[in-house]
Enzyme design. Structure first.
Site, short mmCIF file in Angstrom:
data_model
loop_
_atom_site.label_atom_id
_atom_site.label_comp_id
_atom_site.label_asym_id
_atom_site.label_seq_id
_atom_site.Cartn_x
_atom_site.Cartn_y
_atom_site.Cartn_z
N GLU A 157 -49.11 39.03 -19.27
CA GLU A 157 -50.56 38.02 -19.81
C GLU A 157 -49.88 37.11 -20.98
O GLU A 157 -48.85 38.60 -21.85
CB GLU A 157 -51.62 38.14 -19.68
CG GLU A 157 -52.19 38.60 -18.05
CD GLU A 157 -53.50 38.91 -17.61
OE1 GLU A 157 -54.50 38.17 -17.26
OE2 GLU A 157 -54.25 39.56 -17.99
N HIS A 197 -61.11 30.50 -22.71
CA HIS A 197 -59.73 30.52 -22.02
C HIS A 197 -59.01 28.99 -21.73
O HIS A 197 -60.04 28.76 -21.23
CB HIS A 197 -60.58 31.21 -20.94
CG HIS A 197 -59.46 31.64 -20.32
ND1 HIS A 197 -58.60 31.22 -19.05
CD2 HIS A 197 -59.15 33.45 -19.73
CE1 HIS A 197 -57.64 31.81 -18.27
NE2 HIS A 197 -58.42 33.03 -19.29
N ARG A 241 -53.94 33.89 -26.32
CA ARG A 241 -54.75 32.18 -25.51
C ARG A 241 -55.38 31.70 -26.45
O ARG A 241 -55.82 30.88 -26.41
CB ARG A 241 -55.83 33.12 -25.66
CG ARG A 241 -56.22 33.67 -24.42
CD ARG A 241 -57.54 34.72 -23.24
NE ARG A 241 -56.76 35.76 -22.28
CZ ARG A 241 -57.18 36.14 -21.12
NH1 ARG A 241 -58.96 36.83 -21.92
NH2 ARG A 241 -57.56 36.45 -19.98
N HIS A 295 -65.09 31.94 -23.04
CA HIS A 295 -64.75 33.11 -22.61
C HIS A 295 -65.14 34.02 -22.96
O HIS A 295 -65.50 35.13 -21.55
CB HIS A 295 -63.36 33.14 -21.96
CG HIS A 295 -63.07 33.81 -21.37
ND1 HIS A 295 -63.10 34.32 -19.68
CD2 HIS A 295 -62.13 34.59 -21.61
CE1 HIS A 295 -62.43 34.78 -19.68
NE2 HIS A 295 -61.64 36.11 -20.34
N ARG A 321 -59.09 38.73 -28.68
CA ARG A 321 -58.49 39.04 -27.88
C ARG A 321 -57.11 39.48 -27.39
O ARG A 321 -57.14 38.09 -26.47
CB ARG A 321 -60.12 39.60 -27.08
CG ARG A 321 -59.74 40.46 -25.81
CD ARG A 321 -61.14 40.81 -24.92
NE ARG A 321 -61.06 39.65 -24.06
CZ ARG A 321 -60.98 39.89 -23.05
NH1 ARG A 321 -59.82 40.64 -22.26
NH2 ARG A 321 -61.09 38.84 -21.79
#
Length: 564
Positions: free
Chosen positions: A127, A248, A297, A356, A391
């Site tokens: 990811e 997100h 992100r 998110h 994060r």
């Protein structure tokens, strides 16, 4: 004593009340029960319902069980620090990520099953922000659901007391010795029928999740409205890094539900080769970041937001057509797309950012202690120093496993006896406002303002505290959030205070860093490379002030004679 009796099966006082039933809450409850503590779990909806169940990606973990060639803890730490934009606490990052080595096998022992190849080797994915494919998954894109299933079934096997449909609205607090400190002595909750329950306890563990429900578009469930932040502030705890709300990049661009919920399209789709495209079919992330679609992100979400603002387009497109057997690999995403008339294997998928994850929260040490005696916080509601300003994908489930277990083990130290607890709870309740938990604004707010309700709070947050913020809008939001709450709306009062904490922190940080982007302060400021901390000097008031980190200090030992 004051308040209705506890429901059948709940001992009074309980040793531990856990508020929330996601990965962090149930891990804390199960470990506390294993250590011999009397545990009651309170959850706003059904057991297991919440953000954990909705998590798609997986667990980012370095373990001795099926290690990944070329991966190690140092590399995972480096990736996490890179995503956190200089605001992580390196000792916390290493400590929590290192805890995965024991936490993941413990989850397996509770019955969790991860996806494997024919030879039994875990299937892993990559990811955004990760150097390689280290993320363990389950059900293709339903890892959270599998984690939740295992923990819920173990909770039932062990016969833990779970009170469903109870929303905690206050934490009764008693004086803690001659020094003027505070001690949390239980919870006040509203039941499914609106009745009020007061449950005494030696300690309370907040595991209430995030703040996505404060926004009009979110990938979170409806109950993620920041209650734990507000409860902790009123109990005397500090909140840190509240401005860092992660959006997100790829939520399905469909009409939101009544509570703002929109389906998530997991980042793992891009990890398997999915590409973001603009309206002309060009790869959106080319030239934006060396990692392109697998940038952190905050980078991807901001790039999408800027593109939509510049072009007026309602969304961008995610192209997953080149991923082999994509509907089988991502069944949850495929089902959400199908329900909106989209074929994941054949069509471009319309996506745009949505609220998110909250990277900040109630400040704790590395055992979950908030600095207020008897009060712990774990999971998304807590700020441990792991996430920094943004994060890293799939670090959250691991944090919940590690910190949930640690908080329970910290609570297993010496405890005061039931007689003393009942006495201090009785005193705290007799001195409390009958409408405990209802903010001062609900009783004496400015007369001319329209009363706040959840819909208005979400509109304010969307308009002024989204991906891109600026000072004037933040000041407008701060002023609006001082208005009165509708009479008796205790839950709305908690939402208001949580939103006010985010706005205050965002207004104070006059720079752009991680997932906090100020259009009027687009550059980072090295002098601001640190956290700010907020507290509520008057627990019945609304005036948030900056405060020193003070407590909790790292590694502070348990106090002799009682839970700290």
């Amino acid at each position: 004593m004051s308040g209705p009796a506890a429901p059948a099966g709940v001992e009074v006082p309980a040793d531990v009340v856990v508020v929330g039933s996601g990965v962090a809450g149930l891990t804390a409850a199960l470990e506390a029960a294993r250590l011999g503590l009397r545990v009651a779990v309170l959850t706003r909806t059904g057991i297991g319902a919440g953000s954990t169940e909705w998590a798609q990606g997986g667990l980012a973990a370095v373990t001795d069980v099926q290690p990944v060639p070329g991966d190690d803890l140092d590399l995972h730490v480096r990736d996490t620090l890179g995503a956190g934009a200089g605001l992580n606490e390196p000792d916390a990052v290493r400590d929590i990520l290192g805890g995965a080595g024991a936490a993941v096998p413990a989850l397996l022992a509770r019955g969790a099953r991860f996806d494997t190849a024919a030879d039994g080797v875990w299937l892993r994915t990559r990811e955004g922000g990760h150097s390689l494919a280290r993320v363990i998954r389950a059900g293709g894109d339903a890892t959270g659901a599998e984690v939740s299933r295992a923990l819920v079934e173990d909770t039932r096997r062990n016969g833990l007391v779970v009170l469903e449909g109870f929303r905690v609205v206050a934490l009764p607090v008693a004086a803690d010795g001659p020094g003027g400190g505070r001690r949390v002595v239980g919870v006040t909750a509203l039941g499914p029928d609106g009745s009020r329950l007061v449950l005494p306890a030696h300690a309370v563990v907040l595991a209430t999740g995030g703040v996505g429900g404060l926004y009009a578009r979110t990938t979170n469930p409806p109950e993620a409205t920041g209650d734990g932040i507000a409860l902790a502030l009123r109990a005397g705890a500090r909140v840190s890094d509240a401005e860092f709300v992660q959006f997100h990049p790829t939520a399905l661009a469909v009409d939101a539900g009544a509570d703002g919920n929109v389906p998530l399209v997991t980042e793992a789709v891009r990890g398997e080769g999915g590409v973001l495209r603009d309206g002309d079919g060009r790869a959106l992330m080319d030239g934006v970041h060396p990692a392109r679609d697998l940038a952190p992100r905050d980078v991807v979400a901001l790039a999408i937001a800027r593109h939509l603002d510049a072009t007026g387009e309602p969304h961008v497109w995610l192209d997953a057509r080149g991923i082999p057997d994509v509907t089988r690999r991502f069944p949850t995403v495929a089902r959400a797309c199908r329900e909106s008339g989209i074929d994941l294997a054949r069509d471009l998928v319309p996506v745009r950012p949505a609220a998110h994850y909250h990277c900040g929260g109630v400040r704790t040490d590395l055992q979950g202690w908030t600095g207020v005696r008897g009060l712990y916080a774990v999971g998304e509601v807590a700020r441990t120093g792991l996430h920094g300003a943004n994060r890293l994908a799939s670090n959250s489930l691991v944090e919940g496993l590690v910190m949930g277990g640690r908080s329970a083990r910290a609570l297993a130290g010496p405890r005061v006896g039931p007689a003393e607890d009942l006495a201090v709870v009785e005193a705290a309740l007799s001195a409390a406002d009958p409408a405990a938990g209802r903010p001062a604004a609900a009783r004496s707010g400015s007369g001319g303002a329209d009363p706040l309700d959840p819909e208005r709070i979400r509109a304010l947050m969307d308009a002024h505290v989204g991906i891109a913020r600026e000072g004037q809008g933040l000041r407008s939001a701060a002023e609006a959030l001082t208005g009165p709450v509708r009479d008796g709306a205790e839950g709305t009062g908690l939402m208001r205070l949580a939103a006010a904490a985010i706005v205050a922190a965002a207004l104070d940080r006059e720079e752009s860093r991680g997932c906090h982007q100020r259009t009027d302060r687009p550059d980072g400021d090295p002098s601001r490379r640190g956290s700010t901390h907020w507290c509520l000097p008057d627990p019945d008031g609304d005036a948030l002030v900056r405060c020193a980190p003070a407590a909790p200090d790292r590694g502070l030992p348990l106090q002799a004679g009682g839970v700290r």
